[in-house]
Design a protein around this motif. Structure first.
Motif, short mmCIF file in Angstrom:
data_model
loop_
_atom_site.label_atom_id
_atom_site.label_comp_id
_atom_site.label_asym_id
_atom_site.label_seq_id
_atom_site.Cartn_x
_atom_site.Cartn_y
_atom_site.Cartn_z
N LEU A 163 0.66 -1.18 -0.11
CA LEU A 163 0.06 -0.03 0.07
C LEU A 163 0.90 1.20 -0.04
CD1 LEU A 163 -2.87 0.81 0.19
CD2 LEU A 163 -2.70 1.25 2.75
N TYR A 164 1.78 1.28 0.81
CA TYR A 164 2.73 2.69 1.04
C TYR A 164 3.63 2.57 -0.05
CZ TYR A 164 0.55 4.58 5.24
OH TYR A 164 -0.41 5.09 6.01
N TRP A 165 4.05 1.58 -0.87
CA TRP A 165 4.76 1.51 -1.95
C TRP A 165 3.95 2.21 -3.01
CZ3 TRP A 165 4.18 -1.23 -6.69
CH2 TRP A 165 5.42 -0.96 -7.40
N LEU A 166 2.83 1.84 -3.30
CA LEU A 166 2.03 2.32 -4.05
C LEU A 166 1.57 3.74 -3.87
CD1 LEU A 166 -0.71 -0.56 -4.48
CD2 LEU A 166 1.03 0.02 -6.27
N ILE A 167 1.27 4.15 -2.67
CA ILE A 167 1.21 5.82 -2.50
C ILE A 167 2.39 6.57 -2.72
CG2 ILE A 167 0.90 7.44 -0.37
CD1 ILE A 167 -0.71 5.24 1.04
N GLN A 168 3.67 5.92 -2.52
CA GLN A 168 4.96 6.82 -2.92
C GLN A 168 4.96 6.78 -4.46
OE1 GLN A 168 7.17 8.12 -1.29
NE2 GLN A 168 6.23 7.50 0.91
N LYS A 169 4.62 5.73 -5.31
CA LYS A 169 4.68 5.71 -6.61
C LYS A 169 3.46 6.49 -7.09
CE LYS A 169 8.02 2.77 -7.19
NZ LYS A 169 9.26 3.10 -7.94
#
Length: 447
Positions: A163-169
């Protein structure tokens, strides 16, 4: 400012808890309607005076715990943010690698909240023991508690890291990409649940009673349900409650019976329960459930993607969150998820109760045994000290199944309908014969 907000949050929660106390313990009781007094749906006809007293007390305590624990969870996460504890967790979890930092932060947060809620979990365990529902030894309960911790942490870790990887991307479209990944993840979890996760808690083995297994498989064959084996699970070491279910998908799908059910019910009652579970299969409830789950996740993630930036922009300084992509925003994410699940539960529970009613009706069609159906529900109510007709607020927020009063009434209505149909058909036949005789009498004779 944070101190004032913390005190305000505590006061709001205390007022809410007091209000719910008076509603649950001194508010309107569901009771039994006068028209059903003395019928098979009336618990006084199948429960002893002691069971009635225990059921009333146990139900009220459980209902109260339900309504105060979820808001207490929100309060804990809010205080974690207000007090700066979230920032401390982030500092302790500091690492040059983002994934390691986020994973360490989640572990600290998860461990802290688990310890906060441990006294409540322990109380619920002792409550269940006190009222004769649980038979589980404390060591066994602690073992399950530890397994729960690691299983839930492991699945949450995967979700949070992605989830937080996607938010960063992608700060704007992360919610949609997260939803797309939810689909294969949910199906994967359903696939491995019966063969990987469930055996961590209990021992599963093929049904020992082969005669009963043959009856169940014959019933499944009548319903056109592909099934080769029925499993039983050793639950008598943990509970006196009764249950049976169908779990898994694909080649890992299986029919499961608790040994408490096998030991307490007759074959006819067990077959009714199995027919009920088969009704879910025939009515495609599992697919409807998956579709509903995915739609709700899509809407929920979209709402969170809109709410989180707005909340952080307005109250970020108080919550000590700079932006959505900060791992410190995770407690806020958990609060929003929990809140949306809570407020949407009346709708999801309504759909679930409708499906359960349909499954009950299907079971009656398949077995045709009203007596077995009624006695099954009565035994389920006795074993679990169930509240047969809960207050309205309790019903809409807690009950995924119709209350026992409604389920027994469903059987009664079905039986009455079946009795009326032959009479209507007989009346129709008589009417046809009468009209035929009239035609003969009025028909002109021919030479």
């Amino acid at each position: 400012m944070s101190k004032k907000w913390s005190i305000a949050a505590l006061l709001v929660y205390v007022v809410y808890a007091i209000g719910m106390y008076f509603y649950i313990f001194h508010g309107p009781s569901g009771g039994v309607p006068a028209t059903l007094k003395g019928t098979v749906a009336d618990p006084q006809t199948f429960m002893t005076e002691r069971e009635l007293l225990l059921s009333d007390d146990f139900s009220k305590i459980r209902n109260y715990l339900f309504f105060i624990i979820t808001p207490f969870e929100w309060l804990v996460y809010i205080l974690i943010m207000f007090t700066g504890l979230s920032r401390i967790f982030e500092k302790w979890a500091d690492s040059r690698w983002k994934l390691i930092k986020n994973g360490a932060y989640l572990f600290l947060l998860y461990l802290f909240t688990t310890l906060i809620f441990y006294p409540i979990d322990l109380y619920r365990y002792h409550l269940s023991k006190e009222y004769g529902i649980s038979t589980q030894e404390f060591s066994s309960w602690m073992k399950d508690f530890v397994i729960d911790f690691w299983v839930n942490f492991g699945t949450t870790l995967i979700v949070v890291l992605v989830l937080y990887w996607l938010i960063q991307k992608s700060t704007k479209k992360w919610w949609f990409h997260a939803w797309l990944l939810t689909i294969p993840f949910a199906i994967f979890m359903m696939y491995i649940q019966p063969v990987v996760i469930d055996p961590l808690y209990n021992e599963f083995y093929p049904l020992k009673d082969k005669e009963l297994e043959a009856k169940i498989l014959s019933l499944a064959d009548q319903a056109d349900i592909p099934s080769e084996h029925v499993f039983e699970v050793n639950m008598s070491e943990k509970t006196n409650a009764l249950n049976a279910y169908v779990t898994g998908i694909g080649e890992n799908s299986r029919i499961v019976l608790w040994d408490t059910t096998l030991n307490s019910l007759t074959d006819e009652e067990i077959l009714f329960i199995m027919a009920h579970e088969m009704g879910h299969y025939v009515e495609k409830h599992i697919y409807i459930g998956i579709a509903s789950y995915l739609i709700s996740i899509l809407v929920g993630l979209w709402l969170i993607a809109k709410l989180m930036p707005w909340i952080i922009s307005r109250f970020g300084s108080v919550l000590k969150i700079d932006k959505v992509g900060d791992i410190r925003s995770l407690p806020l994410f958990f609060v929003l998820v929990s809140f949306l699940l809570f407020v949407s539960s009346p709708l999801s529970n309504y759909i679930s109760r409708y499906q359960e009613t349909r499954a009950d009706e299907y079971a009656m069609e398949l077995t045709g045994s009203a007596e077995a159906a009624v006695s099954t529900f009565q035994n389920l109510a006795k074993a679990g000290l169930s509240e047969v007709n809960p207050p309205w607020l309790v019903k809409i927020f807690r009950y995924t199944h119709p209350p026992m009063l409604e389920r027994i009434n469903t059987i009664a209505r079905y039986t009455d309908t079946k009795k009326e149909k032959p009479e209507q058909e007989k009346d129709a036949d008589d009417q046809t014969e009468t009209e035929s005789e009239k035609e003969k009498q009025t028909k002109p004779k021919t030479e």
